[in-house]
Design a protein around this motif. Structure first.
Motif, PDB file in Angstrom:
ATOM      1  N   THR A 148       0.977  -1.149   0.016  1.00 19.88           N
ATOM      2  CA  THR A 148      -0.063   0.025  -0.058  1.00 19.88           C
ATOM      3  C   THR A 148       0.599   1.309  -0.088  1.00 19.88           C
ATOM      4  N   TRP A 149       1.876   1.312   0.793  1.00 20.64           N
ATOM      5  CA  TRP A 149       2.673   2.260   0.785  1.00 20.64           C
ATOM      6  C   TRP A 149       3.277   2.665  -0.603  1.00 20.64           C
ATOM      7  N   HIS A 150       3.980   1.494  -1.105  1.00 20.05           N
ATOM      8  CA  HIS A 150       4.569   1.456  -2.400  1.00 20.05           C
ATOM      9  C   HIS A 150       3.550   2.053  -3.406  1.00 20.05           C
ATOM     10  N   ALA A 151       2.296   1.887  -3.322  1.00 18.47           N
ATOM     11  CA  ALA A 151       1.304   2.430  -4.385  1.00 18.47           C
ATOM     12  C   ALA A 151       1.146   3.661  -4.043  1.00 18.47           C
ATOM     13  N   GLN A 152       1.166   4.037  -2.618  1.00 18.87           N
ATOM     14  CA  GLN A 152       1.023   5.683  -2.566  1.00 18.87           C
ATOM     15  C   GLN A 152       2.254   6.361  -3.116  1.00 18.87           C
ATOM     16  N   ASP A 153       3.466   5.897  -2.816  1.00 20.85           N
ATOM     17  CA  ASP A 153       4.563   6.445  -3.347  1.00 20.85           C
ATOM     18  C   ASP A 153       4.552   6.712  -5.139  1.00 20.85           C
ATOM     19  N   LEU A 154       3.958   5.641  -5.574  1.00 24.60           N
ATOM     20  CA  LEU A 154       3.860   5.535  -6.972  1.00 24.60           C
ATOM     21  C   LEU A 154       2.845   6.676  -7.508  1.00 24.60           C
ATOM     22  N   ALA A 155       1.917   6.725  -6.663  1.00 26.95           N
ATOM     23  CA  ALA A 155       0.781   7.631  -6.942  1.00 26.95           C
ATOM     24  C   ALA A 155       1.274   9.059  -6.769  1.00 26.95           C
ATOM     25  N   ALA A 156       2.224   9.418  -5.768  1.00 23.30           N
ATOM     26  CA  ALA A 156       2.492  10.670  -5.575  1.00 23.30           C
ATOM     27  C   ALA A 156       3.667  11.088  -6.694  1.00 23.30           C
ATOM     28  N   ALA A 157       4.645  10.162  -6.995  1.00 29.86           N
ATOM     29  CA  ALA A 157       5.528  10.262  -8.235  1.00 29.86           C
ATOM     30  C   ALA A 157       4.779  10.585  -9.287  1.00 29.86           C
ATOM     31  N   SER A 158       3.774  10.312  -9.534  1.00 24.45           N
ATOM     32  CA  SER A 158       3.043  10.387 -11.030  1.00 24.45           C
ATOM     33  C   SER A 158       2.371  11.640 -10.699  1.00 24.45           C
ATOM     34  N   GLY A 159       2.275  12.308  -9.601  1.00 23.75           N
ATOM     35  CA  GLY A 159       1.585  13.707  -9.553  1.00 23.75           C
ATOM     36  C   GLY A 159       0.155  13.787  -8.801  1.00 23.75           C
ATOM     37  N   ALA A 160      -0.193  12.695  -8.277  1.00 21.07           N
ATOM     38  CA  ALA A 160      -1.273  12.586  -7.369  1.00 21.07           C
ATOM     39  C   ALA A 160      -1.134  13.287  -5.901  1.00 21.07           C
ATOM     40  N   THR A 161      -2.241  14.032  -5.459  1.00 20.34           N
ATOM     41  CA  THR A 161      -2.145  14.728  -4.185  1.00 20.34           C
ATOM     42  C   THR A 161      -2.579  13.670  -3.155  1.00 20.34           C
ATOM     43  N   LEU A 162      -1.943  13.445  -2.244  1.00 22.17           N
ATOM     44  CA  LEU A 162      -2.475  12.457  -1.096  1.00 22.17           C
ATOM     45  C   LEU A 162      -2.588  13.565   0.092  1.00 22.17           C
ATOM     46  N   VAL A 163      -3.821  13.583   0.623  1.00 24.12           N
ATOM     47  CA  VAL A 163      -4.166  14.252   1.736  1.00 24.12           C
ATOM     48  C   VAL A 163      -4.688  13.307   3.060  1.00 24.12           C
ATOM     49  N   ASP A 164      -4.582  13.948   4.009  1.00 19.42           N
ATOM     50  CA  ASP A 164      -5.216  13.396   5.317  1.00 19.42           C
ATOM     51  C   ASP A 164      -6.507  14.186   5.576  1.00 19.42           C
ATOM     52  N   GLY A 165      -7.782  13.527   5.840  1.00 18.17           N
ATOM     53  CA  GLY A 165      -8.870  14.415   5.999  1.00 18.17           C
ATOM     54  C   GLY A 165      -9.889  13.490   6.094  1.00 18.17           C
ATOM     55  N   ASN A 166     -10.967  13.864   7.116  1.00 19.15           N
ATOM     56  CA  ASN A 166     -12.177  12.719   7.153  1.00 19.15           C
ATOM     57  C   ASN A 166     -13.371  13.315   6.318  1.00 19.15           C
ATOM     58  N   VAL A 167     -13.641  12.655   5.415  1.00 19.14           N
ATOM     59  CA  VAL A 167     -14.715  13.118   4.349  1.00 19.14           C
ATOM     60  C   VAL A 167     -16.094  12.965   5.106  1.00 19.14           C
ATOM     61  N   THR A 168     -16.653  14.000   4.972  1.00 21.65           N
ATOM     62  CA  THR A 168     -17.981  14.006   5.760  1.00 21.65           C
ATOM     63  C   THR A 168     -19.139  13.921   4.810  1.00 21.65           C
ATOM     64  N   SER A 169     -18.994  14.547   3.706  1.00 14.10           N
ATOM     65  CA  SER A 169     -19.962  14.385   2.762  1.00 14.10           C
ATOM     66  C   SER A 169     -19.386  14.352   1.085  1.00 14.10           C
ATOM     67  N   ILE A 170     -20.364  13.801   0.472  1.00 13.73           N
ATOM     68  CA  ILE A 170     -20.092  13.896  -1.168  1.00 13.73           C
ATOM     69  C   ILE A 170     -21.165  14.281  -1.893  1.00 13.73           C
ATOM     70  N   THR A 171     -21.125  15.552  -2.369  1.00 17.89           N
ATOM     71  CA  THR A 171     -22.489  16.120  -3.068  1.00 17.89           C
ATOM     72  C   THR A 171     -22.069  16.354  -4.712  1.00 17.89           C
ATOM     73  N   ARG A 172     -22.872  16.191  -5.331  1.00 18.67           N
ATOM     74  CA  ARG A 172     -22.737  16.275  -6.841  1.00 18.67           C
ATOM     75  C   ARG A 172     -23.821  17.669  -7.223  1.00 18.67           C
ATOM     76  N   LEU A 173     -23.158  18.409  -8.119  1.00 17.51           N
ATOM     77  CA  LEU A 173     -24.099  19.524  -8.739  1.00 17.51           C
ATOM     78  C   LEU A 173     -23.545  19.419 -10.257  1.00 17.51           C
ATOM     79  N   GLY A 174     -24.646  19.120 -10.918  1.00 17.94           N
ATOM     80  CA  GLY A 174     -24.108  18.907 -12.307  1.00 17.94           C
ATOM     81  C   GLY A 174     -23.168  17.878 -12.531  1.00 17.94           C
ATOM     82  N   GLN A 175     -22.101  18.014 -12.932  1.00 18.16           N
ATOM     83  CA  GLN A 175     -21.103  17.107 -13.374  1.00 18.16           C
ATOM     84  C   GLN A 175     -19.757  17.183 -12.460  1.00 18.16           C
ATOM     85  N   THR A 176     -20.267  17.929 -11.507  1.00 24.93           N
ATOM     86  CA  THR A 176     -19.026  17.967 -10.474  1.00 24.93           C
ATOM     87  C   THR A 176     -19.460  17.511  -8.961  1.00 24.93           C
TER      88      THR A 176
END
Ligand code: FAD
Length: 422
Positions: A148-176
């Motif tokens: 898992t850590w290896h995958a995280q490192d690969l993702a970060a190296a390819s430009g992914a943003t990795l952030v700590d945060g407790n997701v409280t909701s997911i909402t959709r407006l149009g296509q976003t």
């Protein structure tokens, strides 16, 4: 129209979410969000990671085969120790016969062993009362954290943003989609829910499709380093398994009444590791008694671990037990694919199947982003993993099938009948 911050937001950085992030990051703007990205508070964090490729369900064998190939390519990702299925009593011969038939059909290398031969491979695990065994040399144990850590490192190296945060909701407006955390908000065109036992929190429609179970596991005290690690062993009649972690032995058991952890209870769980529950004491004692007496003795004086003590106990030399929580679906297959427009699930992926199933999902998402068709060759896998496949089934029925799966974790029952009942 405002452009979302990301092409894909993945919520949950366990082995599923992190692997997916590593596969998507070279093709898309990805954000991977978890309460604790590096800490792995989910089921991945302390999973023993035994990976057996044999399964009466061809989909699970295929996903396991692909996962083994992926983990083997990661430094220290996979120990190819092999798997022993050890049988006891007269019925053991039937198990071996059935497994040989499945192994042949799936073209999995295997050999039938006498008890003595099995003991020479795993003297610490095979008691004299065994009546035989079957050995699969290409199975092994995945180091779930390393992968898992290896995958995280690969993702970060390819430009992914990795952030700590407790997701409280997911909402959709149009296509976003807006993914709101306790202290931030991110927008994305697509969202993947990879939240393990917490699936029902953000996606109530998944709650009864991804049932969380409490599962006891225990570590012995330390042993001297061995030159060769033993294969992990499963005992089908006693539904228990045991593995060598390199410096100590670990044992888990399904031989108890399944304990469902409901959504209201997972909601308040900070990790998928809970204190050892006294109701599992007999289960673990019974499992340990099946091992040769000298091995059983290494569990003597076992303490009941609290989640906060796990790291400290792992570093010490005291035998301890804990209760892990993981997800099982009504048919034992992961819930992986599109839920609705721009929303995807990656739930119920065991370590055994995570890399294989995340490749299938990554291909689907990349195809969706490009407006193309996903690879035709994997259509059978996408159909089998479709997270909406239980749609008309009542919640109570879904849970009851998941409970049956816990009891029959290695698919002893005729799978054709199980699936026909769904
Ligand atoms: C004791 C035990 C033994 C096991 N044995 C094996 C085995 O031998 N072989 C095998 O293949 N599998 C085994 N498993 C199962 C396997 O570990 C899991 O199926 C797998 O790790 C699940 O990975 P995941 O990424 O789906 O979920 P998780 O690892 O649980 O990751 C989910 C992540 O989502 C995050 N999250 C949840 N909600 C939110 C939110 N609202 N906001 C932000 N982040 C959130 C969590 O913090 C967590 O990090 C075992 C599990 C346990 C506990």
């Amino acid at each position: 129209m405002t452009v979302p911050d990301y092409d894909v937001a993945i919520v949950g950085a366990g082995i599923a979410g992190s692997t997916l992030a590593s596969l998507l990051a070279p093709h898309a703007r990805v954000i991977l969000i978890d309460r604790d990205v590096r800490g792995l508070p989910g089921s991945t964090g302390h999973a023993p990671g035994v990976v057996a490729q044999i399964n009466t369900l061809p989909v699970l064998t295929e996903l396991a085969r692909r996962s083994v190939a992926a983990y083997t390519a990661i430094p220290n990702g996979f120990d190819n120790v092999g798997c022993l299925e050890v049988v006891r009593g007269a019925d053991g011969k039937n198990w071996i016969q059935d497994r040989v038939a499945v192994a042949r059909e799936r073209k999995l290398e295997h050999s039938v062993l006498t008890t003595k031969e099995a003991q020479s491979l795993a003297p610490a695990f095979v008691h004299d009362d065994a009546t035989g065994a079957i050995y699969y040399p290409n199975d092994g144990t995945a180091n779930a954290k390393t992968v898992t850590w290896h995958a995280q490192d690969l993702a970060a190296a390819s430009g992914a943003t990795l952030v700590d945060g407790n997701v409280t909701s997911i909402t959709r407006l149009g296509q976003t989609y807006t993914i709101t955390t306790s202290d931030d908000a991110h927008t994305a065109r697509r969202v993947v829910v990879a939240t393990g036992v917490w699936a029902g929190q953000l996606c109530p429609c998944l709650a009864s499709r991804a049932v969380a179970f409490a599962h006891p596991y225990a570590f012995a005290n330390r042993h001297a380093p061995r030159t060769r690690m033993a294969p992990f062993a499963r005992f089908p009649d006693a539904v228990m398994y045991v593995r060598d972690h390199g410096d100590r032995i670990g044992i888990g058991s399904y031989n108890h009444d399944p304990v469902v952890v409901r959504t209201a209870a997972t909601k308040v769980l900070p990790t998928a590791y809970t204190p050892f529950q006294p109701q599992f004491t007999h289960t673990m004692d019974d499992a340990i008694r099946l091992l040769p007496p000298s091995t059983a003795a290494t569990f003597a004086g076992r303490v009941d671990a609290q989640p906060a003590e796990l790291t400290m106990l792992a570093a010490g030399n005291v035998p301890y037990g804990f209760t892990g929580v993981f997800t099982i679906t009504p048919d034992g297959l992961p819930l992986v694919g599109r839920i609705n427009l721009g929303m995807y699930a990656a739930i119920g992926c065991w370590v055994t199947h995570a890399a294989g199933s995340m490749r299938v999902l990554a291909d689907l998402i990349v195809a969706d982003i490009r407006g193309e068709d996903a690879p035709e060759a994997d259509e059978w896998l996408r159909a089998a993993l479709d997270p909406c496949r239980f749609h008309p089934m009542a919640d109570v029925e879904c849970e009851s099938h998941a409970v049956d799966k816990y009891k029959d974790i290695w698919n002893k029952k005729d799978q054709a009948k199980v699936l026909a009942a769904l």
